[in-house]
Design a protein around this motif. Structure first.
Motif, PDB file in Angstrom:
ATOM      1  N   PHE A   1     -13.063  -9.696  -0.615  1.00  0.00           N
ATOM      2  CA  PHE A   1     -12.937  -9.457  -2.053  1.00  0.00           C
ATOM      3  C   PHE A   1     -13.294  -8.009  -2.390  1.00  0.00           C
ATOM      4  CE2 PHE A   1     -13.107 -14.096  -3.176  1.00  0.00           C
ATOM      5  CZ  PHE A   1     -12.115 -14.095  -4.145  1.00  0.00           C
ATOM      6  N   ALA A   2     -14.410  -7.528  -1.832  1.00  0.00           N
ATOM      7  CA  ALA A   2     -14.884  -6.180  -2.148  1.00  0.00           C
ATOM      8  C   ALA A   2     -13.919  -5.116  -1.641  1.00  0.00           C
ATOM      9  CB  ALA A   2     -16.274  -5.971  -1.547  1.00  0.00           C
ATOM     10  N   ALA A   3     -13.338  -5.330  -0.459  1.00  0.00           N
ATOM     11  CA  ALA A   3     -12.400  -4.351   0.087  1.00  0.00           C
ATOM     12  C   ALA A   3     -11.172  -4.212  -0.805  1.00  0.00           C
ATOM     13  CB  ALA A   3     -11.993  -4.749   1.501  1.00  0.00           C
ATOM     14  N   VAL A   4     -10.633  -5.337  -1.273  1.00  0.00           N
ATOM     15  CA  VAL A   4      -9.469  -5.287  -2.163  1.00  0.00           C
ATOM     16  C   VAL A   4      -9.854  -4.664  -3.503  1.00  0.00           C
ATOM     17  CG1 VAL A   4      -7.787  -6.680  -3.428  1.00  0.00           C
ATOM     18  CG2 VAL A   4      -8.332  -7.250  -1.055  1.00  0.00           C
ATOM     19  N   ALA A   5     -10.988  -5.090  -4.053  1.00  0.00           N
ATOM     20  CA  ALA A   5     -11.410  -4.575  -5.362  1.00  0.00           C
ATOM     21  C   ALA A   5     -11.702  -3.083  -5.320  1.00  0.00           C
ATOM     22  CB  ALA A   5     -12.648  -5.340  -5.839  1.00  0.00           C
ATOM     23  N   GLY A   6     -12.215  -2.591  -4.179  1.00  0.00           N
ATOM     24  CA  GLY A   6     -12.600  -1.194  -4.085  1.00  0.00           C
ATOM     25  C   GLY A   6     -11.510  -0.263  -3.627  1.00  0.00           C
ATOM     26  N   ALA A   7     -10.356  -0.785  -3.251  1.00  0.00           N
ATOM     27  CA  ALA A   7      -9.283   0.060  -2.722  1.00  0.00           C
ATOM     28  C   ALA A   7      -8.750   1.007  -3.786  1.00  0.00           C
ATOM     29  CB  ALA A   7      -8.160  -0.802  -2.168  1.00  0.00           C
ATOM     30  N   ARG A   8      -8.618   2.270  -3.424  1.00  0.00           N
ATOM     31  CA  ARG A   8      -8.030   3.272  -4.324  1.00  0.00           C
ATOM     32  C   ARG A   8      -6.542   3.451  -4.064  1.00  0.00           C
ATOM     33  NH1 ARG A   8     -12.283   7.359  -2.043  1.00  0.00           N
ATOM     34  NH2 ARG A   8     -11.614   6.059  -0.283  1.00  0.00           N
ATOM     35  N   VAL A   9      -6.067   2.955  -2.931  1.00  0.00           N
ATOM     36  CA  VAL A   9      -4.635   3.006  -2.628  1.00  0.00           C
ATOM     37  C   VAL A   9      -3.961   1.781  -3.246  1.00  0.00           C
ATOM     38  CG1 VAL A   9      -4.933   4.297  -0.494  1.00  0.00           C
ATOM     39  CG2 VAL A   9      -5.011   1.797  -0.434  1.00  0.00           C
ATOM     40  N   PRO A  10      -2.645   1.836  -3.449  1.00  0.00           N
ATOM     41  CA  PRO A  10      -1.952   0.660  -3.990  1.00  0.00           C
ATOM     42  C   PRO A  10      -2.059  -0.537  -3.042  1.00  0.00           C
ATOM     43  CG  PRO A  10      -0.562   2.614  -4.131  1.00  0.00           C
ATOM     44  CD  PRO A  10      -1.735   2.987  -3.289  1.00  0.00           C
ATOM     45  N   VAL A  11      -2.361  -1.700  -3.594  1.00  0.00           N
ATOM     46  CA  VAL A  11      -2.391  -2.950  -2.837  1.00  0.00           C
ATOM     47  C   VAL A  11      -1.384  -3.900  -3.480  1.00  0.00           C
ATOM     48  CG1 VAL A  11      -3.764  -4.900  -2.026  1.00  0.00           C
ATOM     49  CG2 VAL A  11      -4.819  -2.636  -2.227  1.00  0.00           C
ATOM     50  N   THR A  12      -0.456  -4.409  -2.697  1.00  0.00           N
ATOM     51  CA  THR A  12       0.560  -5.355  -3.153  1.00  0.00           C
ATOM     52  C   THR A  12       0.378  -6.660  -2.394  1.00  0.00           C
ATOM     53  OG1 THR A  12       2.137  -3.574  -3.599  1.00  0.00           O
ATOM     54  CG2 THR A  12       3.028  -5.798  -3.355  1.00  0.00           C
ATOM     55  N   THR A  13       0.440  -7.764  -3.108  1.00  0.00           N
ATOM     56  CA  THR A  13       0.262  -9.075  -2.491  1.00  0.00           C
ATOM     57  C   THR A  13       1.487  -9.937  -2.740  1.00  0.00           C
ATOM     58  OG1 THR A  13      -2.136  -9.013  -2.764  1.00  0.00           O
ATOM     59  CG2 THR A  13      -1.137 -11.189  -2.484  1.00  0.00           C
ATOM     60  N   LEU A  14       1.900 -10.661  -1.685  1.00  0.00           N
ATOM     61  CA  LEU A  14       2.937 -11.671  -1.846  1.00  0.00           C
ATOM     62  C   LEU A  14       2.378 -13.002  -1.364  1.00  0.00           C
ATOM     63  CD1 LEU A  14       5.825 -12.459  -2.567  1.00  0.00           C
ATOM     64  CD2 LEU A  14       6.474 -11.973  -0.191  1.00  0.00           C
ATOM     65  N   LEU A  15       2.376 -13.988  -2.258  1.00  0.00           N
ATOM     66  CA  LEU A  15       2.000 -15.357  -1.922  1.00  0.00           C
ATOM     67  C   LEU A  15       3.219 -16.020  -1.305  1.00  0.00           C
ATOM     68  CD1 LEU A  15       0.017 -17.813  -2.228  1.00  0.00           C
ATOM     69  CD2 LEU A  15       1.029 -18.145  -4.508  1.00  0.00           C
ATOM     70  N   ILE A  16       3.124 -16.396  -0.015  1.00  0.00           N
ATOM     71  CA  ILE A  16       4.306 -16.896   0.680  1.00  0.00           C
ATOM     72  C   ILE A  16       4.206 -18.379   1.033  1.00  0.00           C
ATOM     73  CG2 ILE A  16       4.837 -14.639   1.659  1.00  0.00           C
ATOM     74  CD1 ILE A  16       3.694 -15.658   4.335  1.00  0.00           C
ATOM     75  N   GLY A  17       3.106 -19.031   0.697  1.00  0.00           N
ATOM     76  CA  GLY A  17       2.941 -20.447   1.032  1.00  0.00           C
ATOM     77  C   GLY A  17       1.794 -21.033   0.253  1.00  0.00           C
TER      78      GLY A  17
ATOM     79  N   GLY B   1       1.694  10.781   8.927  1.00  0.00           N
ATOM     80  CA  GLY B   1       2.885  11.029   8.126  1.00  0.00           C
ATOM     81  C   GLY B   1       2.627  10.806   6.647  1.00  0.00           C
ATOM     82  N   PRO B   2       3.555  11.216   5.785  1.00  0.00           N
ATOM     83  CA  PRO B   2       3.389  10.978   4.345  1.00  0.00           C
ATOM     84  C   PRO B   2       3.433   9.491   4.034  1.00  0.00           C
ATOM     85  CG  PRO B   2       5.609  11.785   4.822  1.00  0.00           C
ATOM     86  CD  PRO B   2       4.830  11.896   6.096  1.00  0.00           C
ATOM     87  N   ALA B   3       2.504   9.045   3.217  1.00  0.00           N
ATOM     88  CA  ALA B   3       2.449   7.630   2.849  1.00  0.00           C
ATOM     89  C   ALA B   3       3.305   7.379   1.614  1.00  0.00           C
ATOM     90  CB  ALA B   3       1.012   7.212   2.575  1.00  0.00           C
ATOM     91  N   PRO B   4       3.964   6.219   1.549  1.00  0.00           N
ATOM     92  CA  PRO B   4       4.723   5.895   0.340  1.00  0.00           C
ATOM     93  C   PRO B   4       3.787   5.621  -0.826  1.00  0.00           C
ATOM     94  CG  PRO B   4       4.636   4.005   1.801  1.00  0.00           C
ATOM     95  CD  PRO B   4       3.996   5.141   2.544  1.00  0.00           C
ATOM     96  N   GLY B   5       4.341   5.548  -2.022  1.00  0.00           N
ATOM     97  CA  GLY B   5       3.523   5.216  -3.181  1.00  0.00           C
ATOM     98  C   GLY B   5       3.344   3.715  -3.288  1.00  0.00           C
ATOM     99  N   ASP B   6       3.702   3.164  -4.444  1.00  0.00           N
ATOM    100  CA  ASP B   6       3.595   1.713  -4.609  1.00  0.00           C
ATOM    101  C   ASP B   6       4.485   0.999  -3.603  1.00  0.00           C
ATOM    102  OD1 ASP B   6       1.860   2.064  -6.671  1.00  0.00           O
ATOM    103  OD2 ASP B   6       3.366   1.863  -8.242  1.00  0.00           O
ATOM    104  N   VAL B   7       4.024  -0.150  -3.143  1.00  0.00           N
ATOM    105  CA  VAL B   7       4.754  -0.926  -2.138  1.00  0.00           C
ATOM    106  C   VAL B   7       5.431  -2.104  -2.821  1.00  0.00           C
ATOM    107  CG1 VAL B   7       4.513  -2.312  -0.058  1.00  0.00           C
ATOM    108  CG2 VAL B   7       3.131  -0.243  -0.341  1.00  0.00           C
ATOM    109  N   GLU B   8       6.732  -2.192  -2.658  1.00  0.00           N
ATOM    110  CA  GLU B   8       7.466  -3.333  -3.199  1.00  0.00           C
ATOM    111  C   GLU B   8       7.194  -4.569  -2.353  1.00  0.00           C
ATOM    112  OE1 GLU B   8       9.355  -3.598  -5.970  1.00  0.00           O
ATOM    113  OE2 GLU B   8       8.666  -1.567  -6.436  1.00  0.00           O
ATOM    114  N   PRO B   9       7.053  -5.736  -2.972  1.00  0.00           N
ATOM    115  CA  PRO B   9       6.834  -6.941  -2.169  1.00  0.00           C
ATOM    116  C   PRO B   9       8.086  -7.294  -1.382  1.00  0.00           C
ATOM    117  CG  PRO B   9       7.226  -7.534  -4.462  1.00  0.00           C
ATOM    118  CD  PRO B   9       7.113  -6.036  -4.421  1.00  0.00           C
TER     119      PRO B   9
END
Length: 445
Positions: A359-375, A223-231
């Motif tokens: 670290f490398a997977a996050v740094a090399g990602a071309r898709v948007p990556v959103t992080t939420l620190l929850i603890g 299916g179509p993927a969304p753009g940026d992901v809101e936390p």
């Protein structure tokens, strides 16, 4: 042992409709490339018994209205074995998926390579491997369903090479078939359930649930993927901490919302991806693809659950992030760990290399990556999953170069100095925002 369905029966079980494609034409000698005595007669008996002329059927199908390429092994035809002509069909199925840019669904039931064709049969694995590489390069997803049995080269290429691996309960799954295993082999290791526990299978699915599960995977990956992901919004009304030590105490509160609660609120459905494909799993790392409410598209997720993350957890996270990147699916990571596991077992399992991989997977990602620190955000074990420039925090969280207690010990301070050390570390969410470490602090919806 799992129920053995024919190729046609399992196709009917999981698809809306199926259109078989004509196989490539290959002239062959009656007894095959090796002139194996009686091989032609064996093929004829297999054809009479199954109604098929080879061990692989392929074509196009729809699953919940979505087009896909499909291949299915017929185990009744010479044990679903791979020969030159079945290799032709596998290659054609992969090419069909790649050229039409539709998911490939493989329904695997095979005993391995066909002995009556010798090395000619075995080299079909190289053809499958090449097609698998081309499919990945094209960004086309591959979902495999392991039936009974899924062994030998068919498991080691078509099955294990898929992006998502589902298995039927009780299915034999393993490189060694039942007739060639060591006499002292643990039979559990060769089951779908054993492979799930070892991180080589993503889910064991009952036949009655297979269509629904496959439908969700095909929907999520095509299916179509969304753009940026809101936390996600914060799940507690905890106020911002007054001091560094308050931040630590709030993050360590056993009643604080954890990853499971955030994922349940954020997604309508979650499809798990389990294991590092190297024999390891980490129950403290939840990974998969989730579907957002209201048709909002698929989002891959990687979520720490508040425990010290094992090397297998980081390798699983890296696998999922790279898969999402290849398929164009955005990623959400939830950070919550006191730090990476650092016991002797973790070191032997390659803790440093596994963290580096994350670290490398996050740094090399071309898709948007959103992080939420929850603890807790403990050191590099937490930072490895944090998106640079797009990390957010809840009020009941902290991020620190190291936890206050070991920091005090390193500085040769007495244990009672830990609260003061926490203040010096400036680890509160508002400190992190001021320092530019996080993008913002989320609040309850």
């Amino acid at each position: 042992m799992a129920e053995r369905l024919s190729a046609r029966e399992v196709i009917a079980l999981v698809t809306d409709d199926f259109t078989e494609h004509a196989p490539p034409v290959r002239p062959t000698a009656p007894d095959g490339p090796l002139s194996w005595e009686g091989y032609g007669a064996s093929r004829a008996r297999a054809a009479d018994r199954t109604g098929e002329d080879e061990s692989v059927v392929y074509g196009t199908a729809t699953v919940a209205g979505r087009a896909c390429a499909l291949l299915a092994f017929e185990f009744g035809f010479l044990g679903g074995s791979l020969g030159e002509r079945s290799g032709d069909r596998l290659e054609a199925a992969y090419r069909l998926a790649r050229e039409r840019r539709i998911p490939l669904v493989s329904l695997v039931a095979t005993g391995g390579s066909r002995m009556q064709e010798g090395m000619v049969a075995l080299t079909q694995l190289q053809r499958v491997a090449r097609e698998s590489v081309l499919l990945r390069e094209a960004g086309v997803p591959h979902i495999a369903v392991l039936r009974d049995p899924a062994t030998g080269g068919g498991w080691a290429t078509v099955g294990a090479g898929a992006d998502v691996i589902l298995a039927l309960p009780g299915a034999q799954v393993g490189f060694a078939g039942s007739r060639v295993r060591p006499p002292d082999a643990d039979p559990v290791a060769y089951t779908a359930e054993g492979q799930l526990a070892a991180g080589h299978v993503d889910a064991v699915v009952r036949p009655g649930e297979l269509r629904e599960t496959l439908t969700r995977w095909v929907t999520a990956l095509s299916g179509p993927a969304p753009g940026d992901v809101e936390p996600p919004a914060a799940l507690s009304g905890t106020p911002l901490p007054a001091s560094g030590w308050d931040a630590v105490c709030q993050a360590r509160d056993p009643g604080r919302p954890r990853a499971q609660a955030y994922l349940e609120r954020y997604f309508t459905h979650r499809l798990p991806l389990v294991g590092d494909r190297c024999g390891g799993t980490d129950p403290g790392m939840l990974c998969g693809v989730g579907l957002r409410p209201g048709g909002g598209g698929a989002v891959a997720y990687v979520a720490q659950c508040g425990t010290a993350t094992r090397p297998a957890g980081y390798r699983t996270a890296a696998r999922v992030i790279r898969l999402a990147d290849r398929l164009g699916i955005p990623v959400l990571t939830l950070v919550d760990t006191p730090g990476a596991a650092n016991d002797a077992e973790a070191e032997r399992a390659g803790a440093g290399a596994a963290i580096a991989e994350a670290f490398a997977a996050v740094a090399g990602a071309r898709v948007p990556v959103t992080t939420l620190l929850i603890g807790e955000g403990g050191s590099g074990g937490a930072l490895a999953l944090a998106a640079p420039g797009n990390t957010w925090a809840t009020p009941d969280s902290y991020f620190s170069v190291i936890a206050p207690e070991p920091a005090a010990a390193i500085l040769k301070r007495p244990p009672e100095e830990a609260p003061h050390t926490a203040e010096q570390l400036r680890l509160r969410p508002q400190d992190l925002l001021e320092l530019g470490i996080i993008r913002g602090i989320v609040r309850p919806a």
